[in-house]
Design a protein around this motif. Structure first.
Motif, mmCIF file in Angstrom:
data_model
loop_
_atom_site.group_PDB
_atom_site.id
_atom_site.type_symbol
_atom_site.label_atom_id
_atom_site.label_comp_id
_atom_site.label_asym_id
_atom_site.label_seq_id
_atom_site.Cartn_x
_atom_site.Cartn_y
_atom_site.Cartn_z
ATOM 1 N N SER A 117 56.405 69.733 101.408
ATOM 2 C CA SER A 117 57.217 70.518 102.335
ATOM 3 C C SER A 117 58.694 70.151 102.243
ATOM 4 C CB SER A 117 56.710 70.322 103.764
ATOM 5 O OG SER A 117 56.811 68.963 104.147
ATOM 6 N N ARG A 118 59.011 68.949 101.739
ATOM 7 C CA ARG A 118 60.414 68.515 101.708
ATOM 8 C C ARG A 118 61.251 69.298 100.703
ATOM 9 N NH1 ARG A 118 60.703 62.459 100.593
ATOM 10 N NH2 ARG A 118 59.065 63.010 99.122
ATOM 11 N N LEU A 119 60.588 69.980 99.763
ATOM 12 C CA LEU A 119 61.325 70.827 98.830
ATOM 13 C C LEU A 119 61.426 72.266 99.315
ATOM 14 C CD1 LEU A 119 60.559 69.747 95.146
ATOM 15 C CD2 LEU A 119 62.737 69.766 96.343
ATOM 16 N N GLY A 120 61.029 72.488 100.563
ATOM 17 C CA GLY A 120 61.269 73.764 101.219
ATOM 18 C C GLY A 120 60.764 74.970 100.454
ATOM 19 N N VAL A 121 61.656 75.959 100.264
ATOM 20 C CA VAL A 121 61.254 77.221 99.643
ATOM 21 C C VAL A 121 60.812 77.045 98.195
ATOM 22 C CG1 VAL A 121 62.769 78.575 101.154
ATOM 23 C CG2 VAL A 121 63.631 77.770 98.953
ATOM 24 N N LEU A 122 61.238 75.978 97.533
ATOM 25 C CA LEU A 122 60.882 75.777 96.126
ATOM 26 C C LEU A 122 59.398 75.516 95.938
ATOM 27 C CD1 LEU A 122 63.879 73.627 94.845
ATOM 28 C CD2 LEU A 122 63.549 76.092 94.678
ATOM 29 N N THR A 123 58.741 74.982 96.968
ATOM 30 C CA THR A 123 57.310 74.700 96.864
ATOM 31 C C THR A 123 56.494 75.583 97.796
ATOM 32 O OG1 THR A 123 57.727 72.809 98.343
ATOM 33 C CG2 THR A 123 57.457 72.342 95.999
ATOM 34 N N ALA A 124 57.069 76.693 98.234
ATOM 35 C CA ALA A 124 56.310 77.633 99.062
ATOM 36 C C ALA A 124 55.210 78.301 98.254
ATOM 37 C CB ALA A 124 57.246 78.694 99.649
ATOM 38 N N LYS A 125 55.433 78.447 96.934
ATOM 39 C CA LYS A 125 54.466 79.156 96.104
ATOM 40 C C LYS A 125 54.060 78.370 94.860
ATOM 41 C CE LYS A 125 55.335 83.873 97.486
ATOM 42 N NZ LYS A 125 55.301 85.277 97.018
ATOM 43 N N ARG A 126 54.452 77.105 94.782
ATOM 44 C CA ARG A 126 54.088 76.307 93.605
ATOM 45 C C ARG A 126 54.032 74.848 93.988
ATOM 46 N NH1 ARG A 126 59.742 77.380 92.787
ATOM 47 N NH2 ARG A 126 59.483 79.110 91.331
ATOM 48 N N THR A 127 53.312 74.061 93.213
ATOM 49 C CA THR A 127 53.279 72.626 93.426
ATOM 50 C C THR A 127 54.567 71.989 92.916
ATOM 51 O OG1 THR A 127 51.999 70.611 93.004
ATOM 52 C CG2 THR A 127 52.139 72.199 91.211
ATOM 53 N N LYS A 128 54.927 70.859 93.466
ATOM 54 C CA LYS A 128 56.212 70.241 93.138
ATOM 55 C C LYS A 128 56.406 69.967 91.636
ATOM 56 C CE LYS A 128 57.307 67.010 96.005
ATOM 57 N NZ LYS A 128 57.432 65.665 96.616
ATOM 58 N N PRO A 129 55.411 69.417 90.920
ATOM 59 C CA PRO A 129 55.633 69.170 89.486
ATOM 60 C C PRO A 129 55.891 70.426 88.671
ATOM 61 C CG PRO A 129 53.782 67.870 90.296
ATOM 62 C CD PRO A 129 54.139 68.837 91.380
ATOM 63 N N ALA A 130 55.538 71.607 89.206
ATOM 64 C CA ALA A 130 55.757 72.859 88.478
ATOM 65 C C ALA A 130 57.103 73.489 88.784
ATOM 66 C CB ALA A 130 54.642 73.852 88.797
ATOM 67 N N VAL A 131 57.897 72.875 89.651
ATOM 68 C CA VAL A 131 59.226 73.425 89.983
ATOM 69 C C VAL A 131 60.123 73.360 88.746
ATOM 70 C CG1 VAL A 131 61.310 73.046 91.364
ATOM 71 C CG2 VAL A 131 59.039 72.847 92.429
ATOM 72 N N PRO A 132 60.810 74.447 88.406
ATOM 73 C CA PRO A 132 61.717 74.420 87.245
ATOM 74 C C PRO A 132 62.825 73.381 87.425
ATOM 75 C CG PRO A 132 61.274 76.676 87.919
ATOM 76 C CD PRO A 132 60.725 75.797 89.000
ATOM 77 N N PHE A 133 63.275 72.830 86.290
ATOM 78 C CA PHE A 133 64.346 71.831 86.342
ATOM 79 C C PHE A 133 65.194 71.941 85.083
ATOM 80 C CE2 PHE A 133 66.308 67.713 85.669
ATOM 81 C CZ PHE A 133 66.807 67.437 86.925
ATOM 82 N N ALA A 134 66.512 71.797 85.262
ATOM 83 C CA ALA A 134 67.471 71.768 84.149
ATOM 84 C C ALA A 134 67.371 73.016 83.273
ATOM 85 C CB ALA A 134 67.279 70.507 83.304
ATOM 86 N N GLY A 135 67.135 74.156 83.900
ATOM 87 C CA GLY A 135 67.114 75.404 83.162
ATOM 88 C C GLY A 135 65.797 75.703 82.501
ATOM 89 N N LYS A 136 65.428 74.962 81.463
ATOM 90 C CA LYS A 136 64.276 75.342 80.649
ATOM 91 C C LYS A 136 63.010 74.531 80.942
ATOM 92 C CE LYS A 136 63.980 74.119 76.381
ATOM 93 N NZ LYS A 136 64.231 74.060 74.929
#
Length: 402
Positions: A1-20
């Motif tokens: 929950s601490r990543l807010g909207v970024l993890t509303a529809k995905r698990t934290k390790p799947a969040v995009p990072f550094a563009g690619k």
């Protein structure tokens, strides 16, 4: 929950990072670069995008048929007592029979939501040299950040003498990175004992490690001095991106001796049109920067469109987001396929208000033409234009889909 909207529809390790990349790419690449090709991922919360990203593991050379390879395990119902993972230790306990199949001497337990480049060979050698039951990777953090981590103390031989999980008043700044090495027999016994206890949350940091120290087991800390970020909050996620676009980036992703592997999308090259200005930024394949647009200290993911005369400053824009002409984005994170209308302002500063942090726009959200979204506001996923009653979203306010 601490990543807010970024993890509303995905698990934290799947969040995009550094563009690619995705966040999990870093720990998986650390494994294969360290010669570790037997990897098990324990996933529970919204694992679909993670499973799709990893696939058979070919991009990491983990698509192996006979020995090793990558496996993703989610909670399951069986004849024995299995259910949703209660804590990190419980997740490993429920899958320990699968771990035993490959008959490992040592088990390396890693967090999937951290950004760092680390060779695990010295860590494993340290564990063996000290005849440890458990070795914890540690790193020095600021006193302000120490409340987010497990804080440990050691003696002159690096043996851990004290450990407290996320203290309100930290006794020190030596933090647990969430990277552990266990001897298999020791871990098997510890997890079974924890499984049978009632006074436990079945978590490594909260229960297993403190109990080992109280019982006098050989727990050692391996000091790590490289770049490491636990991107567990919106602020740390944004700050890690700002580290990348700094004049002297603290994380070198151009190091060909330590490649971060990922599943790349098939996109055309970046297009920067005449009159556009790009300063200290990362632009990923498929990005279009239209005439007159200014991109400064920002990261643009695949397929992002920055329209004519847009201004994007100190922001992270995720895949296929559209920023229409004249819009201004400042100190914000805009999730995938969000649409920012003409002349809208995201992250606007109210001269009468304090800085409320990073503004976040959720996946697929639609920001109407001319809307002013104040600094630190949160726009949820799938919010449509009709949701906004006025022309201003005040700083710090949350707008969710009705």
């Amino acid at each position: 929950s601490r990543l807010g909207v970024l993890t509303a529809k995905r698990t934290k390790p799947a969040v995009p990072f550094a563009g690619k990349y995705r966040i999990i790419d870093f720990v998986l690449s650390n494994c294969v670069n360290s010669g570790i090709f037997d990897v098990m991922i324990l996933a529970q919360y919204r694992p679909h995008s993670l499973i799709e990203h990893i696939g058979a593991g070919r991009q990491w050379d983990l698509d192996r048929s006979f020995t090793g390879g990558i496996r993703i395990h989610t909670p399951y119902k069986g004849r024995s007592d299995t259910d949703w993972y209660i804590g990190t230790a419980d997740a490993v306990q429920q899958n320990f029979s699968f771990i035993k199949e490959s008959n490992p001497d040592l088990i390396l337990i890693l967090s999937g939501d951290q950004i760092y480049q680390m060779n695990y060979d010295p860590l494993i050698a340290f564990h063996l040299d000290h005849r440890a039951d458990c070795t914890i990777c540690s790193i020095t953090v600021t006193l302000e950040d120490a409340t987010r981590f497990g804080i440990l103390a050691t003696d002159a031989t690096y043996r851990v003498t004290d450990f407290v999980e996320k203290p309100q008043n930290p006794p020190g700044t030596q933090a647990n990175m969430g990277v552990y090495v266990f001897s298999r027999e020791v871990l098997d016994r510890l997890l079974w004992e924890d499984h049978q206890r009632k006074d436990t949350s079945h978590d490594f940091g909260k229960d297993i490690i403190p109990r080992m120290i109280r019982e006098g087991r050989r727990v050692y800390a391996f000091p790590y001095n490289g770049y490491w970020v636990d991107v567990g909050t919106i602020e740390s996620f944004w700050e890690a991106h700002m580290d990348l676009v700094a004049e002297r980036p603290r994380l070198n992703l151009n190091d060909r001796s330590w490649i971060i592997h990922t599943r790349s999308e098939e996109r055309p090259p970046v297009a920067i049109h005449q009159g556009a200005t790009v300063i200290n930024s990362w632009l990923t394949d498929g990005t279009i920067v239209a005439p007159g647009a200014v991109v400064e200290r920002s990261v643009l993911s695949p397929g992002v469109y920055g329209g004519p005369n847009t201004g994007i400053r100190e922001s992270v824009i995720l895949t296929d987001a559209i920023i229409e002409g004249g819009a201004r984005i400042e100190r914000a994170i805009v999730d995938k396929r969000a649409h920012i209308g003409h002349n809208a302002q995201v992250g606007a500063i109210d001269p009468q208000a304090v800085d409320l942090g990073i503004t976040t726009i959720g996946k697929n959200a639609q920001i109407p033409t001319g809307l002013v979204v104040g600094r630190g506001a949160i726009i949820g996923a799938d919010v449509t234009r009709e949701v906004f009653g006025g022309r201003v979203v005040p700083p710090g306010q949350t707008v969710e889909r009705k």
